[in-house]
Design an enzyme around this catalytic site. Structure first.
Site, mmCIF file in Angstrom:
data_model
loop_
_atom_site.group_PDB
_atom_site.id
_atom_site.type_symbol
_atom_site.label_atom_id
_atom_site.label_comp_id
_atom_site.label_asym_id
_atom_site.label_seq_id
_atom_site.Cartn_x
_atom_site.Cartn_y
_atom_site.Cartn_z
ATOM 1 N N CYS A 22 3.497 -5.419 6.293
ATOM 2 C CA CYS A 22 3.164 -5.016 4.937
ATOM 3 C C CYS A 22 4.306 -4.254 4.268
ATOM 4 O O CYS A 22 5.276 -3.864 4.898
ATOM 5 C CB CYS A 22 1.895 -4.174 4.917
ATOM 6 S SG CYS A 22 0.409 -5.154 5.187
ATOM 7 N N HIS A 79 0.820 -1.207 0.000
ATOM 8 C CA HIS A 79 0.000 0.000 0.000
ATOM 9 C C HIS A 79 0.855 1.258 0.000
ATOM 10 O O HIS A 79 2.090 1.206 0.118
ATOM 11 C CB HIS A 79 -0.957 0.004 1.195
ATOM 12 C CG HIS A 79 -0.279 -0.047 2.542
ATOM 13 N ND1 HIS A 79 0.230 1.063 3.163
ATOM 14 C CD2 HIS A 79 -0.050 -1.095 3.376
ATOM 15 C CE1 HIS A 79 0.750 0.722 4.328
ATOM 16 N NE2 HIS A 79 0.602 -0.592 4.487
#
Length: 268
Positions: A243, A227
């Protein structure tokens, strides 16, 4: 198969539940998130690989998309009489019927056995790397020219098309106490966030893998993701709970070209 989708997802923190940094960087649980369509021209119809009517080109991956709504039966071997589990199609993110995402999986193998009536696929479940067999008649096979290679040690993510690098991206990675496990994953959903200037940036990809350390996070299963970020100064460092973060311009560029099912190799 075209991975067109549009749905409202109730909680970004639950979708990408291993992504946030400090608690102050996570988004509010009640903020809606919208999944968005990828471009239509990113997949092409193809015959099955691995001896099933097409030459296996390792620069191209193959995706299997469930063709019927409801449960997709998963078997432990080709020709098995009874399924051992099932996958929901469409997948309901956080159980929300308004957040329906097509079930698209990465093909692992499709041998000649039984005239290629069975396909082995990677499953978006724990443990990472899990696979199962589905009936060829239950899925639609498509070729995917894209691949992502992520080198955590070099803080780089490389997008390849037809085996050739087309974009190299600087990234931030996970902290040492919550490392991103190495392995082969694939994109399971694309989420457009309600706040482009928030912790996740304008877009986030969910992956088929999970944290080995966090079995739950912010009420979710510890799913891995890719992201954007509102802390671009941290790119090139170890900061997340699992992440991969990148500049917002980069995640926007990826959202315009990558379909669901793109393989993501993480080199830890």
């Amino acid at each position: 198969m075209r991975t067109r989708l549009a749905a409202v997802v109730a909680t970004l923190g639950l979708i990408l539940a291993a992504c946030g940094g400090s608690s102050s960087e996570t988004t509010a649980d009640t903020v809606p998130v919208v999944t968005v369509p990828t471009t239509e021209a990113t997949t092409t119809t193809a015959s099955l690989p691995f001896g099933c009517g097409a030459v296996a080109d390792r620069t191209i991956s193959y995706n299997a998309a469930a063709v019927n709504q409801g449960d997709l039966a998963v078997y432990d071997a080709p020709g098995a009489a009874e399924p051992v589990s099932s996958m929901e199609n469409p997948r309901l993110i956080n159980g929300d019927p308004n957040a329906a995402v097509p079930l698209v999986m990465l093909v692992k193998d499709a041998p000649v056995t039984d005239d290629c009536q069975w396909v082995e696929v990677f499953l978006p479940v724990r443990p990472n790397g899990s696979s199962g067999w589905v009936k060829r008649s239950d899925v639609e096979i498509s070729a995917n020219p894209f691949r992502i290679e992520t080198d955590l040690g070099d803080f780089t993510l490389t997008v390849l098309q037809d085996g050739e690098p087309i974009k190299e991206i600087d990234i931030a990675v996970a902290s040492d106490n919550t490392p991103t496990p190495g392995g082969l994953y694939y994109i399971t959903e694309l989420v457009q966030t309600p706040d482009p200037g928030g912790a996740y940036g304008p877009f986030a990809y969910g992956l088929s893998g999970f944290s080995d350390v966090l079995t739950s996070f912010n009420g979710g299963p510890g799913q891995l993701g890719i992201h954007g970020t509102n802390r671009p100064e941290l790119i090139g460092s170890k900061v997340s709970n699992g992440c991969i973060r990148m500049h917002n311009d980069d995640i926007v560029a990826l959202s315009e070209i990558l379909p669901l099912g793109v393989p993501v190799e993480v080199i830890a």
